[in-house]
Design a protein around this motif. Structure first.
Motif, mmCIF file in Angstrom:
data_model
loop_
_atom_site.group_PDB
_atom_site.id
_atom_site.type_symbol
_atom_site.label_atom_id
_atom_site.label_comp_id
_atom_site.label_asym_id
_atom_site.label_seq_id
_atom_site.Cartn_x
_atom_site.Cartn_y
_atom_site.Cartn_z
ATOM 1 N N ASP A 2 -40.273 2.252 -12.953
ATOM 2 C CA ASP A 2 -37.905 2.204 -12.239
ATOM 3 C C ASP A 2 -38.771 0.651 -12.748
ATOM 4 O O ASP A 2 -40.376 0.267 -13.426
ATOM 5 N N THR A 3 -37.784 -0.174 -12.999
ATOM 6 C CA THR A 3 -38.197 -1.980 -13.397
ATOM 7 C C THR A 3 -39.177 -2.583 -12.475
ATOM 8 O O THR A 3 -39.774 -3.104 -13.563
ATOM 9 N N LEU A 4 -38.687 -2.333 -11.933
ATOM 10 C CA LEU A 4 -39.928 -3.831 -10.705
ATOM 11 C C LEU A 4 -41.479 -3.120 -11.032
ATOM 12 O O LEU A 4 -42.075 -3.879 -11.151
ATOM 13 N N THR A 5 -41.789 -1.468 -10.488
ATOM 14 C CA THR A 5 -43.199 -1.061 -11.304
ATOM 15 C C THR A 5 -43.122 -1.394 -12.753
ATOM 16 O O THR A 5 -44.630 -1.469 -12.948
ATOM 17 N N ASN A 6 -42.243 -1.327 -13.612
ATOM 18 C CA ASN A 6 -42.825 -1.678 -15.263
ATOM 19 C C ASN A 6 -42.995 -2.786 -14.694
ATOM 20 O O ASN A 6 -44.255 -3.902 -15.781
ATOM 21 N N SER A 8 -44.509 -4.867 -12.821
ATOM 22 C CA SER A 8 -45.511 -5.405 -11.557
ATOM 23 C C SER A 8 -47.045 -4.781 -13.208
ATOM 24 O O SER A 8 -47.676 -5.714 -12.713
ATOM 25 N N GLN A 9 -46.519 -3.637 -13.388
ATOM 26 C CA GLN A 9 -47.710 -3.513 -14.455
ATOM 27 C C GLN A 9 -47.899 -4.273 -15.415
ATOM 28 O O GLN A 9 -49.172 -4.438 -15.756
ATOM 29 N N ILE A 10 -46.937 -4.791 -16.285
ATOM 30 C CA ILE A 10 -47.297 -6.061 -17.684
ATOM 31 C C ILE A 10 -47.792 -7.027 -16.461
ATOM 32 O O ILE A 10 -49.098 -7.750 -17.461
ATOM 33 N N ILE A 11 -46.967 -7.434 -15.584
ATOM 34 C CA ILE A 11 -47.983 -8.646 -14.491
ATOM 35 C C ILE A 11 -49.545 -8.667 -14.980
ATOM 36 O O ILE A 11 -50.392 -9.345 -15.174
ATOM 37 N N ARG A 12 -49.943 -7.588 -14.275
ATOM 38 C CA ARG A 12 -51.644 -7.068 -13.993
ATOM 39 C C ARG A 12 -52.035 -6.627 -14.992
ATOM 40 O O ARG A 12 -53.089 -7.437 -15.290
ATOM 41 N N THR A 77 -50.715 -21.150 -23.682
ATOM 42 C CA THR A 77 -49.467 -21.092 -24.077
ATOM 43 C C THR A 77 -47.710 -21.040 -23.801
ATOM 44 O O THR A 77 -47.452 -20.131 -24.167
ATOM 45 N N GLY A 78 -48.039 -20.540 -22.423
ATOM 46 C CA GLY A 78 -47.643 -19.856 -21.513
ATOM 47 C C GLY A 78 -47.581 -19.141 -20.733
ATOM 48 O O GLY A 78 -47.107 -18.162 -22.085
ATOM 49 N N ILE A 79 -47.325 -18.648 -19.994
ATOM 50 C CA ILE A 79 -47.120 -17.128 -19.453
ATOM 51 C C ILE A 79 -46.437 -16.348 -19.627
ATOM 52 O O ILE A 79 -45.788 -14.767 -19.895
ATOM 53 N N ALA A 80 -44.978 -17.383 -19.878
ATOM 54 C CA ALA A 80 -43.770 -16.277 -19.491
ATOM 55 C C ALA A 80 -43.252 -16.151 -21.115
ATOM 56 O O ALA A 80 -42.783 -14.666 -21.268
ATOM 57 N N ASN A 81 -43.987 -16.684 -22.297
ATOM 58 C CA ASN A 81 -43.775 -16.274 -23.772
ATOM 59 C C ASN A 81 -44.180 -14.907 -23.797
ATOM 60 O O ASN A 81 -43.950 -13.680 -24.997
ATOM 61 N N GLU A 82 -45.819 -14.590 -23.212
ATOM 62 C CA GLU A 82 -46.613 -13.346 -22.703
ATOM 63 C C GLU A 82 -45.384 -12.268 -22.455
ATOM 64 O O GLU A 82 -46.206 -11.200 -22.855
ATOM 65 N N LEU A 83 -44.751 -12.221 -21.356
ATOM 66 C CA LEU A 83 -44.025 -11.362 -20.655
ATOM 67 C C LEU A 83 -42.836 -11.260 -21.490
ATOM 68 O O LEU A 83 -43.106 -9.512 -21.598
ATOM 69 N N VAL A 84 -42.312 -12.140 -21.885
ATOM 70 C CA VAL A 84 -40.893 -11.274 -22.785
ATOM 71 C C VAL A 84 -41.956 -10.291 -23.752
ATOM 72 O O VAL A 84 -41.138 -9.344 -24.449
ATOM 73 N N SER A 85 -42.990 -10.663 -24.408
ATOM 74 C CA SER A 85 -43.324 -10.126 -25.453
ATOM 75 C C SER A 85 -44.215 -8.988 -25.198
ATOM 76 O O SER A 85 -43.839 -7.870 -26.315
ATOM 77 N N ALA A 86 -44.292 -8.663 -23.536
ATOM 78 C CA ALA A 86 -44.566 -7.311 -23.050
ATOM 79 C C ALA A 86 -43.644 -6.588 -22.925
ATOM 80 O O ALA A 86 -43.550 -5.236 -22.245
ATOM 81 N N GLY A 87 -41.984 -7.110 -22.706
ATOM 82 C CA GLY A 87 -41.262 -6.321 -23.169
ATOM 83 C C GLY A 87 -40.319 -6.679 -21.298
ATOM 84 O O GLY A 87 -39.143 -6.001 -20.927
ATOM 85 N N ILE A 88 -40.732 -7.913 -20.902
ATOM 86 C CA ILE A 88 -39.634 -8.734 -19.615
ATOM 87 C C ILE A 88 -38.312 -9.540 -20.734
ATOM 88 O O ILE A 88 -38.791 -10.734 -21.137
#
Length: 111
Positions: A2-6, A8-12, A77-88
């Protein structure tokens, strides 16, 4: 998955990578703290630099109401950019460290 699990895994994954980066000076370490039940993710810096005690939050992320809230971002660099690159998606990321009236001028969610 599910989306939240995904999310969470990206953040982790991203925070784990940050936690393994060594400091080039001082007796500093990074400590990753994750509370999966409450969806809290913290990366702390602690130790000693010269004779000064260092203890602070480098990154703090929460998942609130199906969105990723970045409470603190001490990266270059900004963690938000990394989260976007990872699929959020950007519309699922809130830059909570900005006041509400400023968030509307970012490419990210307001709340």
């Amino acid at each position: 998955m599910d989306t939240l699990t995904n999310y969470s895994q990206i953040i982790r994954t991203i925070l784990t990578e940050y936690s393994q980066l060594p400091y080039a000076y001082g007796q500093l370490e990074r400590q990753l703290i994750i509370d999966e039940n409450a969806n809290h993710y913290l990366l702390l810096t602690l130790g000693w630099e010269n004779k000064q005690r260092v203890h602070g939050c480098l990154i703090h992320i929460d998942i609130i109401n199906d969105k990723v809230w970045i409470q603190r971002d001490g990266t270059e660099t900004g963690i938000a950019n990394e989260l976007v690159s990872a699929g959020i998606p950007k519309d699922k990321i809130v830059l909570a460290f900005h006041p509400v009236n400023v968030r509307q001028y970012t490419d990210f969610a307001i709340a």
